[in-house]
Every structure is written in structure tokens, then in C-alpha cells.
Design a protein around this motif. Structure first.
Motif, short mmCIF file in Angstrom:
data_model
loop_
_atom_site.label_atom_id
_atom_site.label_comp_id
_atom_site.label_asym_id
_atom_site.label_seq_id
_atom_site.Cartn_x
_atom_site.Cartn_y
_atom_site.Cartn_z
N UNK A 17 0.80 -1.20 0.05
CA UNK A 17 -0.07 -0.07 0.19
C UNK A 17 0.99 1.28 -0.09
N UNK A 34 2.27 1.94 -3.16
CA UNK A 34 1.42 2.59 -4.37
C UNK A 34 0.98 3.80 -4.20
N UNK A 35 0.83 4.11 -2.63
CA UNK A 35 0.60 5.89 -2.42
C UNK A 35 1.83 6.67 -2.70
N UNK A 50 -4.93 -3.44 -6.15
CA UNK A 50 -4.70 -1.96 -6.32
C UNK A 50 -3.81 -1.66 -7.48
#
Lengths: 344, 344
Positions: free
Chosen positions: B112, B115-116, B138
Motif C-alpha cells: 500500500x 502504491x501511495x 490496487x
DNA sequence: TTGAAAGCGCTAACAG
DNA sequence: CTGTTAGCGCTTTCAA
């Protein structure tokens, strides 16, 4: 082609303003509980993921600290990194790990890259070929805290967490002398590097204290990798005169390579004919037979301490730039078969 | 308190517009040579460093690829990372390395986070406890290419670079059978994990091909770390009946631990009483005596190939999401003393 | 060849 | 409790 969804998308969907979305997402008290719930559930539904570039740009905080080491695979560094991760994760920071492969140019690129990404702090163990701390000045000039660990420099005024290399080398050498060794060679890295210089000084100090004559030819400098170590031991074996009865190696890697070489290519026995010791307590040192006597550097503690110091500085920049802190982590002599002359 | 200097500061100093500065800094042809020089020299003078958050936000490109592995210290992964770095550095990309410590929750957090930060691509070798590729969706939903390597999943349709685990295990087992072994045990990791499942299947196939009866009790599952390996060998030694004459271990770490345990605590000799083999060719496997027979996985090649595939996908997203590519890297049996029953 | 203006996605006054 | 507005530092049309 699902496009990246933003707080504005959420805002539109929920007929709210993007600022409210932002607050809700950040769990601000200035937004209604109900709204918060609606926002959060919508965010999950649409698979929203904050864009950290945007948010960091705005807040001027990345909650990220840069870690630079020569080689991630070396036991010392991977353990140190584990220590660092443990500390910073607890405080909500992320780490980005990079390796310089002991090359200064690479290290400089990495350091510049970390600055361009505006990490909140830097933990660095410099490459063997790094001449000074010039390349770190971009950080200090912009008030971003830096803590050196293991490989350090006296000049530059950086705070650091270091290992008592001198004492470690002293103890190792003394241990060999206690075992009856008289002709003790030292394999060192670049003597410009503080850690090897200190080990060298510790070795000399032990000789001196025991009235053993120091001789320049007893000291051999190299990169301390496998290949270099083998070259050196070959050279030593080819020289006239009596062989050394002990080898203080600058790291375990070189010590292990030599033990393997002697075992496979000569009739020289460790520890009967020559005793050997190293630094770092690599996993293989406990696997080779006889086991390799070594100096444990407590790398996990070093990493942990350096990280704590850095976070401290990030919280209190005054402290970071008005003081220079040095923590020394103690050495531990681990005696194994490679230095046990008399099998008692 | 030197504040971060921006293109606007340079613009003011040089009485130019910030857009011109930006062009000059990016070596655009749409700016005069003279101006370019002035800008560059002023930039150096003031110690300007581009703010990548701002520029990446604007360009929607980070020139960064995320790399996630279970443990950076494992030989396989550190070599794979070296392969990755070599490829991406040549193309101007940076890598950010993270370790999951074989924990799924950690891995998810890392994914995550990457991805951020909008990395341009992801290379991941999943943790042992990762159940599926759900957490990677994602990335695919947002058209960011992902390539799995080593630890992979059949479901999910991800492109991957894998190792021929089954064949490797087959060859290792066959080699033991050729040496006269009949009662061959297998130490495996989680059989839900593809790599261990494949190794297990290869082991079974070799038994079958040689008309050796497969028995469930010959297979022991664990985390394949030192502690587990020792527990298992202790348990086996305590059982009634004949001891196994061979051990196909799921990795070198466990094989090494067992060899050390047997040597120090029992009178069982390797390879005379029991032969042992592992996977990964850890450095220590060539140091222990006798040397540990193992399967080399060519991790550098695996990393290199995975990185090339990913960059390919980044350049051509069509390809990335309309095809699913699998490259298999060949195994190599490295025979050492631990399986040489007859010292010939 | 250079400048003006808009906007990437987010946060933080300030206002209401 | 929510909206308006401005701006982080950069790139990129569009216009001159």
C-alpha cells in the motif's frame, strides 16, 4: 482504465468539499462522526489510496527515513537494518533502504536521490571509497538530520553510533597472545577508513602492551573480500622465513576465505599451526570447522540506537544541529575453535 | 536556516521565469544555450536540488520501482536485488527495497505504501504467509505493472519469473537415489506455497520414477528456519525404526542447521550415515564440511529477468495487461560432499 | 527563445 | 461541523 481516484472524486460522490474529505481521511476531530463514516466507506468502496506525493508536498514531511549501507547482504548491515526498522516502524516512519556496493559515486547518487525525495532523516554507513562527508552537506544545510553508523568520519561533526573497533581488535589480539602467539599478522581494509584504522591501532596496542615487536610487513591491506584474502595468504605462504602463527583479520569474510583455502590447498592446520580471528560474527563463522573466533558487533543494537538518535533529532532539530553525539557500542569476543590451540 | 531553494528562487536571482528555469534544468531544446549555462551554474552555486515530490506529482511518473522481498539478508534475495538494480539503473530508474519478514500484514502495508508513493512498477516475492494476490489488485486496477518472482501464485494472472522448483527437487532426489539412498525424507515449508509445493512434487516424482514407496511420515513441514529444523531432526531421531538415509531439505538454512546439529550432538555422520541436500546455495553451504549439495537458483538472473520484464511492461502497458508472461529459470545441481557416500 | 497561467492532489488557514 | 481559498514546487500548454 480505472483512473486514479482522488479526494475530489470522493467529494463529488458524497456531495461534500474535498477539504472535508481530507479531514475525514486524516481522522480530524473537526468533522462529524457520521460524515467520517460515509467518507471512509466510500473510500474503501472506490479503492481510494492517498497520493503521498501530493500530501508530502503540502505538509513538507514524508515520514520516511533513508538508510544507506554498503551491502544489504552482509550480516552486520542486515541486522542493523532490522534494528532500524523496529524503531522507526513504531513511530510511524517508513524506511527506504539503498546499497552503495561500497562505491562512492553510487553512494552520492543515492544520497542526492534521497534528498530530492525529501526524506525526513538519513542513516548512513559510508562506502569504503567515500573520502569525506562533503556529499552529506546538502542535508545539514537544509536542516535534515543525519546520523552515521559503523563507518564514520571524524571530520564533519556528524552524530554517530559506532562500534569500539579498537578495543575489539585489542581484545582479539590479546586473546591470541594469551594463547601463546608471537608472530601475529593483521589483514586490514583501507587504513583511511576509521573502522579499519581503529582495528589496526587496537592490534598495535596489544602488541606493544605485550612487548611484541610491531613490524610493517605484518600488516596487509586490501578490500577484505574473498579474492583479496586468498591472494594475500598465497603471498604470505610464498615468502621466505617463518610463517605467522596468528592472523587478525579485518572481517570474517576474509578470515573464512583463508581458512577454506588453507584447508583445501595446504597442510597447514587451524588452529594447530596458525590461529585466526575476524570481525562481525557472520553466520558462516559458526558453521565452519573449526568455528571462527570473532568480534560480535551487536549490529541490531547499533541500528536501533542510530534510529532512536535520528528520530530524536527529527523531533528536536535544535538538538540535532547544536550538538554532536557519539554513542559507542561495546564489542564482544566470541571464542571458537579457530583460536583454541590447546584442545582442553 | 538555509531554506530549501526552489526554481522560483533561481528565477528571481536570474530575472527569468520559473518555467524557463524548469526547461533549462530539464535540458529542454526550447531554451538558449547561454541561459541554460547561467541557470545550471546558479543552481550549482545555490545548491539547488529538484523536489521530486513536486515534479512527480506533475508528471505522474516517479521513475521508481518498488521491490518487496521476505528477507534482504538471504543470499537468494540479495543476489536477485543486485540483478534488479543492474537492469533498472541502466534505464534511469531507482529502486526502493523493502522486506516483509515473511509476514503478510507487513507485506500489505509495504505494498500500500508503495502504491501511495505511486511507484511506476512493482517487483514482489511474497511472504510465506501471504494467502493470495488480493493485496496487489490496487496496482492492476490502476494499470501499474507488477511482476512476481520466486514466490508466486497461480491465480491472479500475474506475470512472473520463477524457478524450476519441481525439476530442481527431482534432480536432487534422483541424485540421492543414484547414490543408493532408499529412505528419503523431505523437509518442506508451507505446502500452500507454490515453491514448496513444486519441490514436494519433484521429490515425489523422483520416488515414483524409481519405484520407491512414498510415505506421508517422510514429509515434515515447518518454517524451514534453524530452530524448526533442529526440532524436526530431534523428533526424527527419537522415533522408532530405521533412520532415514537421506534428507531433501526445502532450503539450505535448514540443511545447514541439521548438519551442524548432527555433528555436534550425535555420532551420525554426513554423508556416511545420512546424505543431505538443500536449495539456494547459501554462502555457508560451500564453507561447511562436508560441503552441502544444493540447487543453485541463479538468483541474479531471476532478478535481472524480472526487472527487464517489468520495464518492458512499463513501456508498453498494453502488453502488461493483455498478456501474462511466465519465465522459468533453470536449476543447477551443485554436488558437494554432503551427498558423496563413496569418497571416490 | 521566453513568459503567463493553469493545475497535479493534497492540506491548512480562515470564514461561516 | 463544513466550505472557500490559496498554495506546496514543479511541468506544460498556450501565447508572444
Amino acid at each position: 482504465m480505472t483512473n486514479n481516484i482522488t479526494i475530489h472524486d470522493l467529494a463529488k460522490e458524497l456531495k461534500l468539499d474535498s477539504s472535508t474529505i481530507s479531514r475525514a481521511l486524516n481522522d480530524s476531530p473537526r468533522v462529524g462522526v457520521k460524515t467520517k463514516e460515509r467518507v471512509l466507506s466510500k473510500a474503501k468502496e472506490l479503492g481510494y489510496q492517498r497520493n503521498l506525493m501530493a500530501s508530502n508536498l503540502r505538509t513538507k514531511k514524508t515520514m520516511t527515513i533513508g538508510v544507506v549501507v554498503p551491502h544489504i547482504s552482509r550480516h552486520f548491515f542486515s541486522e542493523a537494518i532490522d534494528g532500524i526498522e523496529q524503531v522507526v516502524a513504531g513511530k510511524g516512519y517508513r524506511v527506504v533502504i539503498s546499497q552503495s556496493h561500497d562505491d562512492f559515486k553510487t553512494e552520492k547518487k543515492i544520497v542526492d536521490g534521497l534528498f530530492m525525495n525529501r526524506v525526513d532523516g538519513l542513516l548512513i554507513s559510508s562506502s569504503m571509497t567515500t573520502p569525506n562527508t562533503e556529499h552529506l552537506s546538502i542535508f545539514t544545510k537544509n536542516n535534515i538530520p543525519v546520523v552515521l553508523f559503523d563507518r564514520y568520519f571524524e571530520k564533519g561533526g556528524f552524530s554517530k553510533v559506532v562500534f569500539e573497533d579498537k578495543k575489539g581488535a585489542f581484545n582479539l589480539t590479546q586473546h591470541m597472545i594469551d594463547g601463546g602467539c608471537k608472530k601475529i599478522y593483521h589483514l586490514t581494509g583501507d587504513l583511511e577508513s576509521q573502522i579499519y584504522k581503529q582495528r589496526y591501532l587496537g592490534y598495535r596496542e596489544a602488541l606493544k602492551k605485550n612487548d611484541l615487536k610491531f613490524q610493517k610487513t605484518f600488516v596487509r591491506s586490501s578490500n577484505l573480500n574473498k579474492e583479496d584474502a586468498i591472494k594475500i595468504i598465497k603471498a604470505i605462504l610464498n615468502e621466505k622465513g617463518q610463517l605467522p602463527d596468528a592472523l587478525v583479520c579485518g572481517n570474517d569474510i576474509s578470515a573464512l576465505a583463508i581458512m577454506k583455502y588453507l584447508d583445501e590447498n595446504t597442510s597447514i592446520r587451524v588452529p594447530e599451526d596458525i590461529v585466526i580471528g575476524g570481525f562481525s560474527n557472520e553466520p558462516a563463522s559458526d558453521i565452519i570447522k573449526p568455528g571462527l573466533t570473532t568480534i560480535d558487533q551487536h549490529p541490531f543494537i547499533i541500528g536501533k540506537t542510530a534510529a532512536e538518535m535520528l528520530l530524536n533529532f527529527i523531533d528536536d532539530k535544535e538538538k540535532a544541529f547544536q550538538t554532536s553525539n557519539t554513542v559507542v557500542v561495546r564489542s564482544e569476543l566470541i571464542v571458537r575453535g579457530s583460536t583454541k590451540k590447546n584442545k582442553s
